[in-house]
Design an enzyme around this catalytic site. Sequence first.
Site, PDB file in Angstrom:
ATOM      1  N   SER A   1      -4.569  -9.305  40.170  1.00 39.17           N
ATOM      2  CA  SER A   1      -5.395  -8.220  40.721  1.00 39.17           C
ATOM      3  C   SER A   1      -6.630  -8.678  41.484  1.00 39.17           C
ATOM      4  O   SER A   1      -7.301  -7.856  42.102  1.00 39.17           O
ATOM      5  CB  SER A   1      -5.822  -7.274  39.609  1.00 39.17           C
ATOM      6  OG  SER A   1      -4.710  -6.502  39.221  1.00 39.17           O
TER       7      SER A   1
ATOM      8  N   LYS B   1      -6.611  -7.437  44.975  1.00 34.40           N
ATOM      9  CA  LYS B   1      -6.790  -6.050  45.416  1.00 34.40           C
ATOM     10  C   LYS B   1      -7.906  -5.844  46.450  1.00 34.40           C
ATOM     11  O   LYS B   1      -7.695  -5.162  47.451  1.00 34.40           O
ATOM     12  CB  LYS B   1      -6.988  -5.141  44.195  1.00 34.40           C
ATOM     13  CG  LYS B   1      -5.685  -4.960  43.400  1.00 34.40           C
ATOM     14  CD  LYS B   1      -5.929  -4.298  42.057  1.00 34.40           C
ATOM     15  CE  LYS B   1      -4.612  -4.083  41.308  1.00 34.40           C
ATOM     16  NZ  LYS B   1      -4.820  -3.713  39.905  1.00 34.40           N
TER      17      LYS B   1
ATOM     18  N   TYR C   1     -12.613  -2.787  36.188  1.00 34.84           N
ATOM     19  CA  TYR C   1     -11.934  -1.677  35.518  1.00 34.84           C
ATOM     20  C   TYR C   1     -12.910  -0.857  34.693  1.00 34.84           C
ATOM     21  O   TYR C   1     -14.029  -0.601  35.116  1.00 34.84           O
ATOM     22  CB  TYR C   1     -10.779  -2.168  34.645  1.00 34.84           C
ATOM     23  CG  TYR C   1      -9.870  -3.086  35.372  1.00 34.84           C
ATOM     24  CD1 TYR C   1      -9.243  -2.655  36.548  1.00 34.84           C
ATOM     25  CD2 TYR C   1      -9.638  -4.382  34.951  1.00 34.84           C
ATOM     26  CE1 TYR C   1      -8.409  -3.494  37.253  1.00 34.84           C
ATOM     27  CE2 TYR C   1      -8.800  -5.229  35.646  1.00 34.84           C
ATOM     28  CZ  TYR C   1      -8.196  -4.770  36.792  1.00 34.84           C
ATOM     29  OH  TYR C   1      -7.387  -5.603  37.485  1.00 34.84           O
TER      30      TYR C   1
ATOM     31  N   TYR D   1       3.704  -5.729  47.107  1.00 40.25           N
ATOM     32  CA  TYR D   1       2.674  -5.753  46.058  1.00 40.25           C
ATOM     33  C   TYR D   1       2.976  -6.842  45.023  1.00 40.25           C
ATOM     34  O   TYR D   1       2.094  -7.592  44.628  1.00 40.25           O
ATOM     35  CB  TYR D   1       2.572  -4.376  45.399  1.00 40.25           C
ATOM     36  CG  TYR D   1       1.619  -4.365  44.216  1.00 40.25           C
ATOM     37  CD1 TYR D   1       0.243  -4.431  44.401  1.00 40.25           C
ATOM     38  CD2 TYR D   1       2.107  -4.317  42.905  1.00 40.25           C
ATOM     39  CE1 TYR D   1      -0.630  -4.438  43.318  1.00 40.25           C
ATOM     40  CE2 TYR D   1       1.238  -4.317  41.819  1.00 40.25           C
ATOM     41  CZ  TYR D   1      -0.127  -4.386  42.029  1.00 40.25           C
ATOM     42  OH  TYR D   1      -0.991  -4.413  40.959  1.00 40.25           O
TER      43      TYR D   1
ATOM     44  N   VAL E   1      -5.050 -10.362  35.715  1.00 43.54           N
ATOM     45  CA  VAL E   1      -4.446 -10.747  34.434  1.00 43.54           C
ATOM     46  C   VAL E   1      -3.922 -12.185  34.434  1.00 43.54           C
ATOM     47  O   VAL E   1      -3.530 -12.697  33.393  1.00 43.54           O
ATOM     48  CB  VAL E   1      -3.320  -9.773  33.989  1.00 43.54           C
ATOM     49  CG1 VAL E   1      -3.882  -8.409  33.649  1.00 43.54           C
ATOM     50  CG2 VAL E   1      -2.227  -9.684  35.042  1.00 43.54           C
TER      51      VAL E   1
HETATM   52  N1  GLN Z   1       0.769  -7.733  38.511  1.00 45.68           N
HETATM   53  C1  GLN Z   1      -0.118  -7.016  37.653  1.00 45.68           C
HETATM   54  C2  GLN Z   1       0.229  -5.534  37.670  1.00 45.68           C
HETATM   55  O1  GLN Z   1       0.407  -4.987  38.712  1.00 45.68           O
HETATM   56  C3  GLN Z   1      -1.547  -7.227  38.092  1.00 45.68           C
HETATM   57  C4  GLN Z   1      -2.502  -6.487  37.193  1.00 45.68           C
HETATM   58  C5  GLN Z   1      -3.833  -7.179  37.015  1.00 45.68           C
HETATM   59  O2  GLN Z   1      -4.039  -8.334  37.333  1.00 45.68           O
HETATM   60  N2  GLN Z   1      -4.732  -6.473  36.400  1.00 45.68           N
HETATM   61  O3  GLN Z   1       0.353  -4.923  36.634  1.00 45.68           O
END
Ligand code: GLN
Length: 446
Positions: free
Chosen positions: A82, A85, A258, A206, A276
């Site tokens: 993420s 993003k 978040y 994605y 993550v």
């Molecule tokens: N690939 C993960 C997802 O889309 C990325 C989420 C994250 O890093 N918070 O669920």
Amino acid sequence: MGVVGGRGGGPAHATIADVSELVQRYLDQILREHAGDTAGKLADYIPELAAVDPDDFAISVSSSDGYVYETGDTATQFTIQSVSKPFTYALAMDRLGEAVVDAHIGVEPSGEAFNEISVDRTTRRPKNPMINAGAIAAVALVPGTGDERFENIRGFYSGCAGRELDVDEEVYRSEEATGSRNRAIAYMLDSFGVLDADPDEVLDVYFRQCSLTVTSTDLARMAATLARGGLNPLTGRQVTTAEVVRRTLSVMTTCGMYDAAGDWVSAVGMPAKSGVGGGIAAVLPGQLGIGVYSPLLDDKGNSVRGVKVCRSLSQELGLHFLTVSRESRSTIRAVYDVDDDIRVYEVHGDLLFAGAEQVLRSIDRDSADFAAVILDVSRLDSVNDPARAMLLGLSAQLGGEGKAGFLVDPDRRVIPAEHPAADLCFPDVDDAVAAARAWLHSAPAP
Ligand code: GLN
């Protein structure tokens, strides 16, 4: 930088490494301080993430002119997840402009988990681009079909990192195979008319975007590119505009961590994004980019040690972006030489950590041919503790090289009267020059 007189910088020798040692030692110490913290757990929604070494730990900091400090496992590659993003959001903004992007994605913090199946009740748009719903909508806005769209994204991230980034194919296949939640989100967005593209194609891009691999240093460089308003300080390339960066940093500030965003802004005070995979990128506008990697996550999906490192760096180096200062960075106002072997640096403005680091590095880079260095801080408006500690380190550093450092500090704001080095401190430049000359005459020839 002001006027540079006299001889140019001599041959680069060991001193650059020496001055950067001040910062380096500090980063090493932060790493050691947090290395014993084994709280949190690895992401386990796909086998590849559950199999990484939980002890891996790396910190990288890029100054706004592209000089990188690193410590720990900085060569270890991990998936960006993420942390991608904000960059895809920036790319969509860059290509389509704010109005089009805003019609598809909001900018309000959701206070929800990153993978919440949610949209704004009235507008039916994803609440912001930092949760999965908004990130998937941002992918759909990037021009191109299939591979083209992904290559645009990969090219943009690579431009920010200053090197070509690649996909971890195994992670990508696993993301694809287990992505029911993201599929649900994409189809929901499609049903609300938010996706102007085929949901499966968008999901595929994605998943690939999340599977791009980076190091902590790549993240620091990507963050530094944002810190410089879209200019990559390593390559000198303007990757996107200052307006796009301003918007991107805004949503990173309010939504990047978040549902922990409020706590983060209060304690750390830097726009940031976690993933993550264990990465965090944090930006101090105009000053620094930080990349941390440690894959043990808290229950919100943020790296436990990553969050702690950012807290420590912010508190100890005074990096909170709402620290009020008249100028975010001090500058070297003038450099001039006296005789053949004394060089004077005049600094002004508000001296914070990043400014002091750059001042010391330029002194080190340019003063190789000078036996004595005078740092005139009498025109500084203010100096904070981390910057003061850096300046005190310089006098010891020069001493270690058989050189002498003198300070013009009439109000004793850098060196207190009771400090052992207080006798290197003078009320004006003339007195400092006299002391430097006396030292040069008494010193044995090198
Ligand atoms: N690939 C993960 C997802 O889309 C990325 C989420 C994250 O890093 N918070 O669920």
